[in-house]
Design a protein around this motif. Structure first.
Motif, PDB file in Angstrom:
ATOM      1  N   ASN A 129       0.798  -1.230   0.000  1.00  0.00           N
ATOM      2  CA  ASN A 129       0.000   0.000   0.000  1.00  0.00           C
ATOM      3  C   ASN A 129       0.833   1.284   0.000  1.00  0.00           C
ATOM      4  OD1 ASN A 129      -2.570  -1.390   0.092  1.00  0.00           O
ATOM      5  ND2 ASN A 129      -2.107  -1.853   2.234  1.00  0.00           N
ATOM      6  N   GLU A 130       2.094   1.191  -0.386  1.00  0.00           N
ATOM      7  CA  GLU A 130       2.958   2.374  -0.401  1.00  0.00           C
ATOM      8  C   GLU A 130       2.554   3.334  -1.514  1.00  0.00           C
ATOM      9  OE1 GLU A 130       7.723   3.566  -0.320  1.00  0.00           O
ATOM     10  OE2 GLU A 130       7.111   1.486  -0.687  1.00  0.00           O
ATOM     11  N   LYS A 131       2.546   4.624  -1.193  1.00  0.00           N
ATOM     12  CA  LYS A 131       2.278   5.677  -2.161  1.00  0.00           C
ATOM     13  C   LYS A 131       3.480   6.616  -2.183  1.00  0.00           C
ATOM     14  CE  LYS A 131      -2.732   5.731  -1.280  1.00  0.00           C
ATOM     15  NZ  LYS A 131      -3.895   6.590  -0.882  1.00  0.00           N
ATOM     16  N   THR A 132       3.984   6.924  -3.378  1.00  0.00           N
ATOM     17  CA  THR A 132       5.134   7.817  -3.470  1.00  0.00           C
ATOM     18  C   THR A 132       4.674   9.262  -3.670  1.00  0.00           C
ATOM     19  OG1 THR A 132       5.418   7.747  -5.883  1.00  0.00           O
ATOM     20  CG2 THR A 132       6.400   5.951  -4.601  1.00  0.00           C
ATOM     21  N   LYS A 133       5.596  10.164  -3.462  1.00  0.00           N
ATOM     22  CA  LYS A 133       5.355  11.563  -3.768  1.00  0.00           C
ATOM     23  C   LYS A 133       5.531  11.798  -5.265  1.00  0.00           C
ATOM     24  CE  LYS A 133       6.812  13.244   0.769  1.00  0.00           C
ATOM     25  NZ  LYS A 133       7.755  14.145   1.509  1.00  0.00           N
ATOM     26  N   THR A 134       5.137  12.969  -5.729  1.00  0.00           N
ATOM     27  CA  THR A 134       5.157  13.304  -7.156  1.00  0.00           C
ATOM     28  C   THR A 134       6.407  14.105  -7.495  1.00  0.00           C
ATOM     29  OG1 THR A 134       2.744  13.386  -7.182  1.00  0.00           O
ATOM     30  CG2 THR A 134       3.896  14.450  -9.010  1.00  0.00           C
ATOM     31  N   HIS A 135       7.063  13.710  -8.606  1.00  0.00           N
ATOM     32  CA  HIS A 135       8.198  14.491  -9.097  1.00  0.00           C
ATOM     33  C   HIS A 135       8.282  14.339 -10.614  1.00  0.00           C
ATOM     34  CE1 HIS A 135      11.586  11.204  -9.183  1.00  0.00           C
ATOM     35  NE2 HIS A 135      10.434  10.699  -9.538  1.00  0.00           N
ATOM     36  N   ARG A 136       9.257  15.011 -11.192  1.00  0.00           N
ATOM     37  CA  ARG A 136       9.548  14.902 -12.621  1.00  0.00           C
ATOM     38  C   ARG A 136      11.040  15.132 -12.803  1.00  0.00           C
ATOM     39  NH1 ARG A 136       7.018  20.554 -15.195  1.00  0.00           N
ATOM     40  NH2 ARG A 136       8.053  21.984 -13.721  1.00  0.00           N
ATOM     41  N   HIS A 137      11.558  14.670 -13.944  1.00  0.00           N
ATOM     42  CA  HIS A 137      12.986  14.810 -14.218  1.00  0.00           C
ATOM     43  C   HIS A 137      13.212  14.798 -15.720  1.00  0.00           C
ATOM     44  CE1 HIS A 137      12.313  10.495 -14.321  1.00  0.00           C
ATOM     45  NE2 HIS A 137      12.110  10.484 -13.017  1.00  0.00           N
ATOM     46  N   THR A 138      14.395  15.197 -16.116  1.00  0.00           N
ATOM     47  CA  THR A 138      14.703  15.316 -17.540  1.00  0.00           C
ATOM     48  C   THR A 138      15.155  14.007 -18.166  1.00  0.00           C
ATOM     49  OG1 THR A 138      16.900  16.133 -16.916  1.00  0.00           O
ATOM     50  CG2 THR A 138      15.225  17.779 -17.511  1.00  0.00           C
ATOM     51  N   SER A 139      15.149  12.930 -17.418  1.00  0.00           N
ATOM     52  CA  SER A 139      15.401  11.601 -17.987  1.00  0.00           C
ATOM     53  C   SER A 139      14.066  10.914 -18.256  1.00  0.00           C
ATOM     54  CB  SER A 139      16.247  10.755 -17.033  1.00  0.00           C
ATOM     55  OG  SER A 139      15.624  10.647 -15.769  1.00  0.00           O
ATOM     56  N   SER A 140      14.006  10.159 -19.351  1.00  0.00           N
ATOM     57  CA  SER A 140      12.835   9.334 -19.664  1.00  0.00           C
ATOM     58  C   SER A 140      13.029   7.955 -19.057  1.00  0.00           C
ATOM     59  CB  SER A 140      12.648   9.225 -21.178  1.00  0.00           C
ATOM     60  OG  SER A 140      12.398  10.499 -21.748  1.00  0.00           O
ATOM     61  N   THR A 141      11.935   7.362 -18.564  1.00  0.00           N
ATOM     62  CA  THR A 141      12.032   6.130 -17.789  1.00  0.00           C
ATOM     63  C   THR A 141      11.033   5.093 -18.292  1.00  0.00           C
ATOM     64  OG1 THR A 141      12.604   7.503 -15.864  1.00  0.00           O
ATOM     65  CG2 THR A 141      12.079   5.199 -15.447  1.00  0.00           C
ATOM     66  N   ILE A 142      11.508   3.847 -18.429  1.00  0.00           N
ATOM     67  CA  ILE A 142      10.677   2.723 -18.853  1.00  0.00           C
ATOM     68  C   ILE A 142      10.564   1.741 -17.686  1.00  0.00           C
ATOM     69  CG2 ILE A 142      10.391   0.851 -20.526  1.00  0.00           C
ATOM     70  CD1 ILE A 142      12.272   2.439 -22.399  1.00  0.00           C
ATOM     71  N   TYR A 143       9.345   1.298 -17.411  1.00  0.00           N
ATOM     72  CA  TYR A 143       9.077   0.392 -16.295  1.00  0.00           C
ATOM     73  C   TYR A 143       8.509  -0.924 -16.820  1.00  0.00           C
ATOM     74  CZ  TYR A 143       9.224   4.627 -13.361  1.00  0.00           C
ATOM     75  OH  TYR A 143       9.593   5.788 -12.733  1.00  0.00           O
ATOM     76  N   HIS A 144       8.906  -2.029 -16.183  1.00  0.00           N
ATOM     77  CA  HIS A 144       8.266  -3.330 -16.416  1.00  0.00           C
ATOM     78  C   HIS A 144       7.891  -3.906 -15.061  1.00  0.00           C
ATOM     79  CE1 HIS A 144       7.276  -7.201 -18.196  1.00  0.00           C
ATOM     80  NE2 HIS A 144       7.858  -7.728 -17.140  1.00  0.00           N
ATOM     81  N   VAL A 145       6.655  -4.365 -14.943  1.00  0.00           N
ATOM     82  CA  VAL A 145       6.165  -4.882 -13.658  1.00  0.00           C
ATOM     83  C   VAL A 145       6.575  -6.348 -13.521  1.00  0.00           C
ATOM     84  CG1 VAL A 145       4.180  -5.180 -12.165  1.00  0.00           C
ATOM     85  CG2 VAL A 145       4.188  -3.315 -13.856  1.00  0.00           C
TER      86      VAL A 145
END
Length: 340
Positions: free
Chosen positions: A259-275
């Motif tokens: 149930n963890e919730k992260t804070k919101t941010h942004r950055h100049t790198s593009s990121t790819i996620y795989h679950v």
């Protein structure tokens, strides 16, 4: 005045010139504006497509049996600099040796017992293992076991195409010989290193990070506070320098606890996620993307985003980004969104 300006601009164009005032877009955008959109790929659709590819696409048709996670807002690739693919190697198949300028990584999703040979060293790979194929290294795959193997291929080929330096060479030997003993790189990259071993100062050695070690590390650090924007983060570090995985990409494992919730941010790198495990929601900009095991998604640069684990079990994500490129150029910026 307007007619005179148009005539002058036509004169410049005829001589292959262009006035700065004709292209004011660079002055209008006071911060990064990505040229591609977020995208979400469902694992159940991808794996079904790959099962079909296993029936209809032979290695005589394609050098590698690969399906790309194509971002429809781009001509090619998953992000502007990186691409994520899924590859299938069936029992008894060999993917022949070649090398290319693009650096590559493999994250193994299904199966055990296949061998990846890189620069004369053979690595046995299985589920959860992570292996690097640095730029311009000979590499081939062989599946002499009884299980079909599927893994993620991550490459910086879109960046290489942009730079127009994409050398690619098939190996005239078709398969490279194994010239190094089992575990050679692991033995020579530890705290005790042979004095005669010299490594390329730019490209790291090929390396295999075993899932058992990753899982143990997650269990050891899982009670730490972690990163407020990404949860628990483990970096696949260059074994020689401790720096990023490859010069052009950073690869990591992220874990979001129950149930963890992260804070919101942004950055100049593009990121790819795989679950890799679990389920949850990622909000990118103002849109929510619900994900589960097997899904993949991309967050373009400078998009606000946050993650949430919606289950009671830990969610584990494999993550790759072009952050090292942005840092090397001095272009990396990160910005936290104030909490409302």
């Amino acid at each position: 005045m307007a007619d005179a300006l148009k005539a002058f601009e036509a004169e410049l164009e005829s001589k292959n010139f262009k006035g700065y005032w004709q292209n004011v877009q660079g002055d209008v955008n006071r911060e990064p504006v990505p040229s591609f959109e977020p995208c979400h790929w469902k694992g159940k659709d991808l794996f079904a497509a790959m099962e079909k590819a296993g029936d209809v696409v032979g290695l005589d048709v394609s050098f590698r049996r690969v399906i790309q996670m194509w971002n429809p807002s781009l001509k090619n690739g998953t992000s502007r600099t990186l691409v994520l693919n899924l590859q299938l190697l069936k029992p008894g198949e060999d993917a022949l040796s070649h090398r290319h300028m693009a650096g590559a990584i493999r994250f193994i999703l299904k199966g055990h017992g296949t061998r990846l040979i890189v620069e004369g060293e053979s690595f046995e790979i299985g589920e959860g293992d992570f292996v690097t194929t640095p730029s311009w290294t000979w590499h081939d795959h062989e599946n002499h076991g009884g299980q079909a193997m599927m893994w993620l291929d991550g490459l910086d080929s879109p960046l290489v195409r942009l730079l127009e330096t994409d050398f690619h060479e098939p190996d005239p030997r078709r398969k490279q010989p194994v010239t190094k003993p089992e575990g050679y790189t692991l033995a020579t990259m530890g705290a005790l290193r042979p004095s005669w071993v010299r490594q390329n100062s730019i490209q790291p050695p090929a390396f295999c990070y075993k899932w058992d070690d990753t899982e143990k590390a997650l269990s050891k650090v899982g009670e730490q506070p972690g990163d407020p924007y990404d949860g628990i983060v483990l970096e696949y570090a260059n074994p020689l320098t401790g720096g990023p995985t490859l010069p052009t990409m950073s690869c990591q494992i992220h874990m979001l606890r129950s149930n963890e919730k992260t804070k919101t941010h942004r950055h100049t790198s593009s990121t790819i996620y795989h679950v890799w495990k679990g389920s949850g929601v990622t909000t990118i900009g103002d849109k929510r993307y619900e994900w589960e095991k097997g899904d993949s998604f991309v967050v373009p640069l400078w998009y606000h985003h946050r993650h949430e684990n919606t289950s009671k079990d830990p969610a584990v994500l494999f993550v790759m980004s072009d952050k090292p490129v942005m840092e090397a150029l001095g272009h990396y910026r990160e910005d936290a969104k104030p909490e409302s």
